[in-house]
Scaffold this motif. Structure first.
Motif, PDB file in Angstrom:
ATOM      1  N   TRP A   1     -36.461  63.993 -78.379  1.00  0.00           N
ATOM      2  CA  TRP A   1     -36.755  63.342 -79.654  1.00  0.00           C
ATOM      3  C   TRP A   1     -35.461  63.037 -80.402  1.00  0.00           C
ATOM      4  O   TRP A   1     -35.297  61.957 -80.954  1.00  0.00           O
ATOM      5  CB  TRP A   1     -37.658  64.224 -80.514  1.00  0.00           C
ATOM      6  N   PHE A   2     -34.539  63.978 -80.404  1.00  0.00           N
ATOM      7  CA  PHE A   2     -33.258  63.791 -81.081  1.00  0.00           C
ATOM      8  C   PHE A   2     -32.512  62.588 -80.506  1.00  0.00           C
ATOM      9  O   PHE A   2     -32.000  61.743 -81.237  1.00  0.00           O
ATOM     10  CB  PHE A   2     -32.413  65.060 -80.948  1.00  0.00           C
ATOM     11  N   VAL A   3     -32.471  62.482 -79.185  1.00  0.00           N
ATOM     12  CA  VAL A   3     -31.754  61.397 -78.530  1.00  0.00           C
ATOM     13  C   VAL A   3     -32.449  60.055 -78.780  1.00  0.00           C
ATOM     14  O   VAL A   3     -31.806  59.057 -79.093  1.00  0.00           O
ATOM     15  CB  VAL A   3     -31.616  61.666 -77.010  1.00  0.00           C
ATOM     16  N   VAL A   4     -33.762  60.034 -78.659  1.00  0.00           N
ATOM     17  CA  VAL A   4     -34.515  58.790 -78.780  1.00  0.00           C
ATOM     18  C   VAL A   4     -34.547  58.290 -80.227  1.00  0.00           C
ATOM     19  O   VAL A   4     -34.403  57.106 -80.491  1.00  0.00           O
ATOM     20  CB  VAL A   4     -35.947  58.961 -78.241  1.00  0.00           C
ATOM     21  N   SER A   5     -34.735  59.214 -81.184  1.00  0.00           N
ATOM     22  CA  SER A   5     -34.923  58.798 -82.575  1.00  0.00           C
ATOM     23  C   SER A   5     -33.620  58.532 -83.309  1.00  0.00           C
ATOM     24  O   SER A   5     -33.616  57.836 -84.313  1.00  0.00           O
ATOM     25  CB  SER A   5     -35.723  59.854 -83.334  1.00  0.00           C
ATOM     26  N   GLY A   6     -32.547  59.103 -82.868  1.00  0.00           N
ATOM     27  CA  GLY A   6     -31.268  58.939 -83.568  1.00  0.00           C
ATOM     28  C   GLY A   6     -30.972  60.137 -84.444  1.00  0.00           C
ATOM     29  O   GLY A   6     -31.861  60.763 -85.005  1.00  0.00           O
ATOM     30  N   ALA A   7     -29.705  60.452 -84.573  1.00  0.00           N
ATOM     31  CA  ALA A   7     -29.279  61.676 -85.263  1.00  0.00           C
ATOM     32  C   ALA A   7     -29.606  61.673 -86.748  1.00  0.00           C
ATOM     33  O   ALA A   7     -29.751  62.727 -87.344  1.00  0.00           O
ATOM     34  CB  ALA A   7     -27.785  61.888 -85.070  1.00  0.00           C
ATOM     35  N   GLU A   8     -29.715  60.509 -87.391  1.00  0.00           N
ATOM     36  CA  GLU A   8     -29.928  60.508 -88.833  1.00  0.00           C
ATOM     37  C   GLU A   8     -31.253  61.152 -89.229  1.00  0.00           C
ATOM     38  O   GLU A   8     -31.388  61.654 -90.328  1.00  0.00           O
ATOM     39  CB  GLU A   8     -29.829  59.099 -89.411  1.00  0.00           C
ATOM     40  N   HIS A   9     -32.231  61.171 -88.324  1.00  0.00           N
ATOM     41  CA  HIS A   9     -33.518  61.790 -88.634  1.00  0.00           C
ATOM     42  C   HIS A   9     -33.508  63.299 -88.401  1.00  0.00           C
ATOM     43  O   HIS A   9     -34.392  63.988 -88.823  1.00  0.00           O
ATOM     44  CB  HIS A   9     -34.635  61.173 -87.798  1.00  0.00           C
ATOM     45  N   ALA A  10     -32.515  63.795 -87.684  1.00  0.00           N
ATOM     46  CA  ALA A  10     -32.498  65.198 -87.303  1.00  0.00           C
ATOM     47  C   ALA A  10     -31.596  66.037 -88.201  1.00  0.00           C
ATOM     48  O   ALA A  10     -31.463  67.225 -87.995  1.00  0.00           O
ATOM     49  CB  ALA A  10     -32.047  65.334 -85.858  1.00  0.00           C
ATOM     50  N   MET A  11     -30.991  65.440 -89.185  1.00  0.00           N
ATOM     51  CA  MET A  11     -30.082  66.168 -90.058  1.00  0.00           C
ATOM     52  C   MET A  11     -30.833  66.762 -91.239  1.00  0.00           C
ATOM     53  O   MET A  11     -31.836  66.225 -91.693  1.00  0.00           O
ATOM     54  CB  MET A  11     -28.969  65.249 -90.569  1.00  0.00           C
ATOM     55  N   THR A  12     -30.317  67.855 -91.731  1.00  0.00           N
ATOM     56  CA  THR A  12     -30.895  68.482 -92.906  1.00  0.00           C
ATOM     57  C   THR A  12     -29.790  68.820 -93.888  1.00  0.00           C
ATOM     58  O   THR A  12     -28.638  69.029 -93.492  1.00  0.00           O
ATOM     59  CB  THR A  12     -31.676  69.764 -92.532  1.00  0.00           C
ATOM     60  N   GLU A  13     -30.157  68.840 -95.139  1.00  0.00           N
ATOM     61  CA  GLU A  13     -29.197  69.235 -96.169  1.00  0.00           C
ATOM     62  C   GLU A  13     -29.385  70.694 -96.564  1.00  0.00           C
ATOM     63  O   GLU A  13     -28.731  71.180 -97.472  1.00  0.00           O
ATOM     64  CB  GLU A  13     -29.348  68.320 -97.386  1.00  0.00           C
ATOM     65  N   VAL A  14     -30.277  71.373 -95.866  1.00  0.00           N
ATOM     66  CA  VAL A  14     -30.541  72.780 -96.158  1.00  0.00           C
ATOM     67  C   VAL A  14     -29.376  73.608 -95.633  1.00  0.00           C
ATOM     68  O   VAL A  14     -28.981  73.462 -94.468  1.00  0.00           O
ATOM     69  CB  VAL A  14     -31.863  73.238 -95.509  1.00  0.00           C
ATOM     70  N   PRO A  15     -28.807  74.475 -96.470  1.00  0.00           N
ATOM     71  CA  PRO A  15     -27.684  75.306 -96.021  1.00  0.00           C
ATOM     72  C   PRO A  15     -28.080  76.227 -94.866  1.00  0.00           C
ATOM     73  O   PRO A  15     -29.230  76.664 -94.765  1.00  0.00           O
ATOM     74  CB  PRO A  15     -27.323  76.137 -97.257  1.00  0.00           C
ATOM     75  N   LEU A  16     -27.115  76.527 -94.013  1.00  0.00           N
ATOM     76  CA  LEU A  16     -27.367  77.353 -92.834  1.00  0.00           C
ATOM     77  C   LEU A  16     -27.952  78.715 -93.202  1.00  0.00           C
ATOM     78  O   LEU A  16     -28.852  79.209 -92.516  1.00  0.00           O
ATOM     79  CB  LEU A  16     -26.070  77.521 -92.030  1.00  0.00           C
ATOM     80  N   TRP A  17     -27.483  79.329 -94.285  1.00  0.00           N
ATOM     81  CA  TRP A  17     -27.997  80.646 -94.652  1.00  0.00           C
ATOM     82  C   TRP A  17     -29.487  80.566 -95.005  1.00  0.00           C
ATOM     83  O   TRP A  17     -30.240  81.494 -94.713  1.00  0.00           O
ATOM     84  CB  TRP A  17     -27.189  81.275 -95.789  1.00  0.00           C
ATOM     85  N   GLN A  18     -29.925  79.452 -95.605  1.00  0.00           N
ATOM     86  CA  GLN A  18     -31.346  79.307 -95.928  1.00  0.00           C
ATOM     87  C   GLN A  18     -32.174  79.095 -94.664  1.00  0.00           C
ATOM     88  O   GLN A  18     -33.291  79.612 -94.556  1.00  0.00           O
ATOM     89  CB  GLN A  18     -31.564  78.155 -96.906  1.00  0.00           C
ATOM     90  N   LEU A  19     -31.635  78.351 -93.713  1.00  0.00           N
ATOM     91  CA  LEU A  19     -32.326  78.183 -92.440  1.00  0.00           C
ATOM     92  C   LEU A  19     -32.457  79.526 -91.715  1.00  0.00           C
ATOM     93  O   LEU A  19     -33.516  79.848 -91.171  1.00  0.00           O
ATOM     94  CB  LEU A  19     -31.580  77.178 -91.554  1.00  0.00           C
ATOM     95  N   ALA A  20     -31.382  80.306 -91.720  1.00  0.00           N
ATOM     96  CA  ALA A  20     -31.410  81.621 -91.066  1.00  0.00           C
ATOM     97  C   ALA A  20     -32.393  82.560 -91.764  1.00  0.00           C
ATOM     98  O   ALA A  20     -33.170  83.260 -91.104  1.00  0.00           O
ATOM     99  CB  ALA A  20     -30.009  82.224 -91.037  1.00  0.00           C
ATOM    100  N   ALA A  21     -32.374  82.566 -93.092  1.00  0.00           N
ATOM    101  CA  ALA A  21     -33.304  83.422 -93.850  1.00  0.00           C
ATOM    102  C   ALA A  21     -34.746  82.996 -93.590  1.00  0.00           C
ATOM    103  O   ALA A  21     -35.633  83.838 -93.389  1.00  0.00           O
ATOM    104  CB  ALA A  21     -32.983  83.361 -95.340  1.00  0.00           C
ATOM    105  N   GLY A  22     -34.988  81.692 -93.555  1.00  0.00           N
ATOM    106  CA  GLY A  22     -36.332  81.195 -93.272  1.00  0.00           C
ATOM    107  C   GLY A  22     -36.784  81.564 -91.871  1.00  0.00           C
ATOM    108  O   GLY A  22     -37.939  81.952 -91.664  1.00  0.00           O
TER     109      GLY A  22
END
Length: 161
Positions: free
Chosen positions: A82-103
């Motif tokens: 999906w990442f390769v087909v859709s393009g990287a702009e759809h797979a990016m997040t502005e959520v900080p890494l610590w919030q992703l890890a905590a989640g």
């Protein structure tokens, strides 16, 4: 329809297609192996390869870890495709890494506490008409909505994100 476009600016067709594919995969897994597909069991089973803790060495984990590892790798591969087909702009997040890890930690803890994950309860359990799965899904959704509203209010974005 305006609200639909606001909340789903890229449309909903890919969600519908993804849902159908997940439903078919879960059904095929149940028909071929007689087991329900939940990601928390796949995670625990996969850990049986590298952890010698008694919990991860249970017979049901060790005996089924081969196909469960293939199942997990398929999910990762699907995300990569999906990442390769859709393009990287759809797979990016502005959520900080610590919030992703905590989640991720909280989600894993919740899956262990709830005796299953959202996919296991929501897709397999509810489809099997299990009351405990329905209650688990309602709890997951309620906590998710409250959490999203709290995070939104604390971050100053006001309302749904």
């Amino acid at each position: 329809m305006e609200a639909l476009a606001e909340y789903f600016p890229l449309g909903i067709s890919h969600y519908v297609i993804g849902g159908i594919m997940i439903g078919m995969a879960v059904g095929m897994l149940y028909i071929s192996n007689g087991v329900m597909a939940g990601m928390s069991s796949v995670y625990s089973t996969t850990l049986s390869f590298c952890s010698r803790l008694p919990f991860f060495q249970q017979d049901n984990f060790v005996q089924s870890r081969g196909w469960r590892l293939v199942y997990a790798l398929g999910l990762v591969l699907g995300g990569f495709i999906w990442f390769v087909v859709s393009g990287a702009e759809h797979a990016m997040t502005e959520v900080p890494l610590w919030q992703l890890a905590a989640g991720g930690f909280l989600a894993g803890f919740g899956a262990r506490l709830g005796n299953g994950c959202t996919s296991g309860h929501g897709i397999c359990g509810v489809a099997s008409l299990k009351l405990d799965s329905l209650l688990a899904v309602l709890t997951f959704l309620t906590v998710a909505i409250i959490t999203a509203q709290l995070v939104s209010a604390l971050s100053g974005t006001g309302g749904a994100t």
